[in-house]
Each structure stands twice: as C-alpha cells, then as structure tokens.
Design an enzyme around this catalytic site. Sequence first.
Site, PDB file in Angstrom:
ATOM      1  CG  MET A   4       3.102  13.400   3.428  1.00 23.51           C
ATOM      2  SD  MET A   4       3.954  14.058   4.848  1.00 23.51           S
ATOM      3  CE  MET A   4       2.690  13.943   6.085  1.00 23.51           C
ATOM      4  N   GLY A   5       1.272   9.285   1.482  1.00 25.04           N
ATOM      5  CA  GLY A   5       0.865   7.884   1.540  1.00 25.04           C
ATOM      6  C   GLY A   5      -0.205   7.650   2.580  1.00 25.04           C
TER       7      GLY A   5
ATOM      8  N   GLY B 218     -10.175  10.520   1.238  1.00 20.48           N
ATOM      9  CA  GLY B 218      -9.878  11.947   1.030  1.00 20.48           C
ATOM     10  C   GLY B 218      -8.866  12.130  -0.098  1.00 20.48           C
ATOM     11  CG  HIS B 219      -4.843  10.744   0.305  1.00 16.77           C
ATOM     12  ND1 HIS B 219      -4.875   9.967   1.428  1.00 16.77           N
ATOM     13  CD2 HIS B 219      -3.964  11.748   0.567  1.00 16.77           C
ATOM     14  CE1 HIS B 219      -4.063  10.460   2.347  1.00 16.77           C
ATOM     15  NE2 HIS B 219      -3.494  11.545   1.849  1.00 16.77           N
TER      16      HIS B 219
ATOM     17  CD  GLN C 289       4.927  17.663   5.568  1.00 17.43           C
ATOM     18  OE1 GLN C 289       5.341  17.773   4.414  1.00 17.43           O
ATOM     19  NE2 GLN C 289       3.635  17.593   5.839  1.00 17.43           N
TER      20      GLN C 289
ATOM     21  N   GLY D 214      -6.327  19.089  -0.237  1.00 13.40           N
ATOM     22  CA  GLY D 214      -7.549  19.042   0.564  1.00 13.40           C
ATOM     23  C   GLY D 214      -7.766  20.355   1.313  1.00 13.40           C
TER      24      GLY D 214
ATOM     25  CD  GLN E 122      -0.642  20.890   3.255  1.00 10.89           C
ATOM     26  OE1 GLN E 122       0.232  20.471   3.989  1.00 10.89           O
ATOM     27  NE2 GLN E 122      -1.426  20.086   2.555  1.00 10.89           N
TER      28      GLN E 122
ATOM     29  CB  SER F  13      -2.676   9.299   6.956  1.00 12.05           C
ATOM     30  OG  SER F  13      -2.954   9.655   5.632  1.00 12.05           O
TER      31      SER F  13
HETATM   32  O1  PAF Z   1      -0.844  17.294   2.930  1.00 11.60           O
HETATM   33  C1  PAF Z   1       0.108  16.495   2.848  1.00 11.60           C
HETATM   34  O2  PAF Z   1      -0.085  15.270   2.743  1.00 11.60           O
HETATM   35  C2  PAF Z   1       1.529  17.002   2.893  1.00 11.60           C
HETATM   36  O3  PAF Z   1       1.637  18.108   3.730  1.00 11.60           O
HETATM   37  C3  PAF Z   1       2.090  17.326   1.499  1.00 11.60           C
HETATM   38  C4  PAF Z   1       1.310  18.444   0.826  1.00 11.60           C
HETATM   39  C5  PAF Z   1       2.054  16.072   0.631  1.00 11.60           C
HETATM   40  C6  PAF Z   1       3.553  17.780   1.609  1.00 11.60           C
HETATM   41  O4  PAF Z   1       4.352  16.808   2.180  1.00 11.60           O
END
Ligand code: PAF
Length: 280
Positions: free
Chosen positions: A29-30, A35-36, A60, A146, A152, A185
Amino acid sequence: MHICRSIAEIRNVMWDLATDGSVGLVTTMGALHAGHMALVAAAADDHDAVVATIFVNPTQFGDAKDLENYPRTEETDLAMLRDAGVAAVFIPDAAEIYPDGEETIVETTHLANILHGEVRPGHYRGVATVVTKLFNIIQADAAYFGEKDYQQLAVIRRMVRDLHMPITIHGVPTVREADGLAMSSRNVRLIADERYDARVLHLSLTVAEALIKEGKTVEQAAESIRGVISSKRSCKLVGLDIVDAETFAPVTGVPTKTIGIMISVQFLQVMLIDQKEIAI
Ligand code: PAF
C-alpha cells in the site's frame, strides 16, 4: 522500471516479463520501508523479474479517517523500487480496481472473522478481495508477504489453497527497528512518547517466548504480555491471541505444537500489530 496505472498497461508489460522468465510479486500500500524492501529482495532472489503494486485499498479500512491519513509517498516509493531493480510497478486508482463497486467479494469465512478480524470487521475480506484482483491482473508465479501480519498471511495462504490459485505464497520474516519495533508504514503516526513506548510490543512477545520455552502455560505468557504492555500509559492492548500456528485454534495450558502469538495495540491515532511464532 515500467510504471503502469491501468490494467491494460501492466498486462502488456507482464506479457513480456512472463515470456522472459519467472515473476515474483510484492503487493504493497506504498509508504515503503525496509520491511517491504526485504520482500522485494526475497522475490528477486527467487525470480527473473519482480513486479510491485502500490494501492491503498479502501475496502480493507473500517475507518474513513484511517484511510484518509494513510501515508502516501509515491515519489520516494518509486525511487526505492527502481533502486532495488524492480521491473514494473502497478499503481492503479480505486476506479481501476473497483470500477463497479463491491458486488463480488472474496472471503475466507472463518479465518477472516476471528481474532484480529473481530477487532477490524471486514478488514480481511477487503484484503482477500484486492489480493485476488491483483493476482488475477498480474498473474505472477509467486507472491511475498510479511510475517508481521500473521493472520493476513494465513488468510492469503488459505484463499490460494481453497480457490486453487496458481501462485506460490512466501512468508518473509518481520524487519525491525533497532529497539525491536516492527517496521510499519503506520509507525510515522506515533507521537514522540508513543514511539518510545511502542518498543514494549516486541519486548512483551520476547518475554512471553522465554516463558513458553521454560515450560510455562499460554495463560502465564498472556498474563505477562498484558503486564508489559499495560506498563506504558500510551499503549492499550486491544487484541491478544495465542493460537495453534497451523489451525489458528486457541491454545490453552502448556503448548505441545508450534504456536503463534498475535497482539494489537491501540495508540492515540493508530493501531499497531506484532506477532511471534514459537516452535515447541
Ligand atoms: O499488507 C498490505 O500492505 C496489504 O494488506 C495488501 C496485502 C497490499 C493488500 O492491500
């Protein structure tokens, strides 16, 4: 690096990338952080090309304010992805992903609505729906998520299994700040004292792990987590679940199989989550 804002554009790029080799996908989600980038690095290790997505998924978010305040740092994000050698980025807007609203949704009916899903109703349905759409649009060989959002990851693994989606899911260990706080984030929205106090999330899990390793019960571990978190005035523990890592069923007494501990802590403006898996 290709920057694609429409489904047609990313599909064109994917056509070439998939012809040339395997593709690993990192959905985000930017507001990217280390971590990303660990997800991108893991995908790059395994595949010929990495594709990333940046989309702040409205479905979400339960709270309109949380959605509005979610950090958006597109320019920096693109620079980080370019430096990491990402082949293409898909940055759609909400109308591209949800052109006709939310008539069709994807939900792991049980897993989405227990534990953290009870604290955030509809959250994992929104995640499963958007991840399905992104998987269908990109059609990568594998996707990287992650381990910090433990539930999730479980929801996505279960959805992929149940819907026979042709994609491999990889979990990547949480990247932490020097004091143990899991990178997120949302961390930028902690005010000064809260940022200092937030180190107790990881600390509480580390103490609980030590207790479990000593042979103590999950109830004793839970009690110690409550104690450590409540020692900080800015932290309100809103979710604490200790589950069987495989089934996500609650565990009691002395665990005999690998367990997962998940916590959600509410600060003034933001809720943070953390997790620890403990092998027995
Ligand atoms: O973990 C996230 O950043 C979000 O939940 C994802 C998996 C990109 C879905 O919008």
